[in-house]
Design a protein around this motif. Sequence first.
Motif, PDB file in Angstrom:
ATOM      1  N   GLY A 137       0.806  -1.222   0.000  1.00 51.86           N
ATOM      2  CA  GLY A 137       0.000   0.000   0.000  1.00 51.86           C
ATOM      3  C   GLY A 137       0.836   1.268   0.000  1.00 51.86           C
ATOM      4  N   LYS A 138       2.102   1.172  -0.361  1.00 49.66           N
ATOM      5  CA  LYS A 138       2.993   2.348  -0.341  1.00 49.66           C
ATOM      6  C   LYS A 138       2.468   3.453  -1.259  1.00 49.66           C
ATOM      7  N   SER A 139       2.157   3.089  -2.507  1.00 53.03           N
ATOM      8  CA  SER A 139       1.718   4.125  -3.452  1.00 53.03           C
ATOM      9  C   SER A 139       0.334   4.662  -3.067  1.00 53.03           C
ATOM     10  N   THR A 140      -0.526   3.781  -2.586  1.00 52.53           N
ATOM     11  CA  THR A 140      -1.863   4.215  -2.140  1.00 52.53           C
ATOM     12  C   THR A 140      -1.731   5.269  -1.044  1.00 52.53           C
ATOM     13  N   ARG A 159     -10.773  -2.149   0.935  1.00 51.78           N
ATOM     14  CA  ARG A 159     -12.008  -1.531   0.430  1.00 51.78           C
ATOM     15  C   ARG A 159     -11.878  -1.204  -1.052  1.00 51.78           C
ATOM     16  N   ASN A 215      -2.620  -1.977   6.871  1.00 49.42           N
ATOM     17  CA  ASN A 215      -3.381  -1.665   5.659  1.00 49.42           C
ATOM     18  C   ASN A 215      -4.004  -2.960   5.152  1.00 49.42           C
ATOM     19  N   ARG A 216      -5.128  -2.844   4.484  1.00 48.24           N
ATOM     20  CA  ARG A 216      -5.845  -3.984   3.929  1.00 48.24           C
ATOM     21  C   ARG A 216      -6.411  -4.868   5.039  1.00 48.24           C
ATOM     22  N   CYS A 226      -8.947  -0.457   5.912  1.00 49.36           N
ATOM     23  CA  CYS A 226      -9.483  -1.788   5.585  1.00 49.36           C
ATOM     24  C   CYS A 226      -9.334  -2.056   4.093  1.00 49.36           C
TER      25      CYS A 226
HETATM   26  N1  LIG Z   1      -6.724  -0.699   1.771  1.00 52.85           N
HETATM   27  C1  LIG Z   1      -6.844  -1.176   0.524  1.00 52.85           C
HETATM   28  N2  LIG Z   1      -8.025  -1.659   0.078  1.00 52.85           N
HETATM   29  C2  LIG Z   1      -8.157  -2.148  -1.174  1.00 52.85           C
HETATM   30  N3  LIG Z   1      -7.173  -2.180  -2.083  1.00 52.85           N
HETATM   31  C3  LIG Z   1      -5.961  -1.708  -1.686  1.00 52.85           C
HETATM   32  C4  LIG Z   1      -5.723  -1.179  -0.379  1.00 52.85           C
HETATM   33  N4  LIG Z   1      -4.425  -0.790  -0.315  1.00 52.85           N
HETATM   34  C5  LIG Z   1      -3.887  -1.060  -1.507  1.00 52.85           C
HETATM   35  N5  LIG Z   1      -4.794  -1.612  -2.317  1.00 52.85           N
HETATM   36  C6  LIG Z   1      -4.621  -2.077  -3.719  1.00 52.85           C
HETATM   37  O1  LIG Z   1      -3.574  -3.024  -3.743  1.00 52.85           O
HETATM   38  C7  LIG Z   1      -2.742  -2.821  -4.851  1.00 52.85           C
HETATM   39  C8  LIG Z   1      -1.331  -2.510  -4.346  1.00 52.85           C
HETATM   40  O2  LIG Z   1      -1.370  -1.275  -3.653  1.00 52.85           O
HETATM   41  P1  LIG Z   1      -0.192  -0.213  -3.855  1.00 52.85           P
HETATM   42  O3  LIG Z   1       0.132  -0.082  -5.313  1.00 52.85           O
HETATM   43  O4  LIG Z   1      -0.532   1.001  -3.105  1.00 52.85           O
HETATM   44  O5  LIG Z   1       0.965  -1.008  -3.100  1.00 52.85           O
HETATM   45  P2  LIG Z   1       2.533  -0.787  -3.207  1.00 52.85           P
HETATM   46  O6  LIG Z   1       3.083  -1.150  -1.886  1.00 52.85           O
HETATM   47  O7  LIG Z   1       2.834   0.564  -3.725  1.00 52.85           O
HETATM   48  O8  LIG Z   1       2.894  -1.890  -4.293  1.00 52.85           O
HETATM   49  P3  LIG Z   1       4.250  -2.025  -5.134  1.00 52.85           P
HETATM   50  O9  LIG Z   1       5.225  -2.705  -4.221  1.00 52.85           O
HETATM   51  O10 LIG Z   1       3.839  -2.867  -6.293  1.00 52.85           O
HETATM   52  O11 LIG Z   1       4.690  -0.639  -5.507  1.00 52.85           O
HETATM   53  C9  LIG Z   1      -3.354  -1.685  -5.671  1.00 52.85           C
HETATM   54  O12 LIG Z   1      -4.171  -2.236  -6.654  1.00 52.85           O
HETATM   55  C10 LIG Z   1      -4.188  -0.941  -4.644  1.00 52.85           C
HETATM   56  O13 LIG Z   1      -5.311  -0.331  -5.227  1.00 52.85           O
END
Ligand SMILES: Nc1ncnc2c1ncn2[C@@H]1O[C@H](COP(=O)(O)OP(=O)(O)OP(=O)(O)O)[C@@H](O)[C@H]1O
Length: 218
Positions: free
Chosen positions: A13-16, A175, A141-142, A173
């Motif tokens: 969830g880093k980018s989120t 979501r 997260n999640r 959560c």
């Molecule tokens: N709380 C959440 N609820 C639902 N979907 C989520 C949640 N957090 C992240 N996601 C989804 O999970 C996927 C991965 O999230 P994100 O890209 O933010 O992670 P990341 O850590 O940046 O991944 P990476 O290591 O690939 O860069 C995305 O499709 C994002 O929409």
Amino acid sequence: MITVIANLKGGAGKSTVTFNLALWLLMMGQKVITYDLDPQSTLQDLARVRYEEGVTPVLIVKGLNEIHGKLNEQLAMHNGHVLIDVGSANMDGMKEAISIADRVIIPVPPSQPDIWATQRFLHIIDEATNNKTPELFAFVNRADTHIAVRESDEAEEALNMLGNLNVVRHRLCQRTSFRRSLSEGLSVFELAPRSKGAEEFYDLAQALHPELALNNII
Ligand SMILES: Nc1ncnc2c1ncn2[C@@H]1O[C@H](COP(=O)(O)OP(=O)(O)OP(=O)(O)O)[C@@H](O)[C@H]1O
Ligand SMILES: [Mg+2]
């Protein structure tokens, strides 16, 4: 303030978090610039979608190709908030960013492998920062939306045992609104202001930035 949003595992969830936190800080009237040090360039893609759709505020994202020389010299040009999204695909960039960070925010999905990865990540932070340790924040997260599912409580308990870590008790959560947020280039509170996801994100952001909390401003 330099904030790195990182963890070792993909999909945590880093980018989120970087994307939504940057837009929340902008909404709170703060000056914000983001750096996308991940070769996947998710943040840059999100900023491009906003630009193409004419959505404001404009999110400024500097990519890997815009870093010339040392990161700390480049970041010294900015005042306000610098948010850096970086994952394990760029370990050198991750360590360099952590070495100059004021704080590191670590999103952690509620699973044992994610806890192990977080433990390893804390060792990497230790190695990357010899004299100045940044403030460390972790949150789940999640998380499962069903309160009967205990994994998120267990994950928080495990994070609490890891030591030098502020465990923020405001979870996000799993979501649809968070998933759609990244698909549409909109923060969860632009996309669905009254959604539970938006509410959760406000709580998390205010816990991370109590100095900007609404009841401190009004
Ligand atoms: N709380 C959440 N609820 C639902 N979907 C989520 C949640 N957090 C992240 N996601 C989804 O999970 C996927 C991965 O999230 P994100 O890209 O933010 O992670 P990341 O850590 O940046 O991944 P990476 O290591 O690939 O860069 C995305 O499709 C994002 O929409
Ligand atoms: Mg990412």
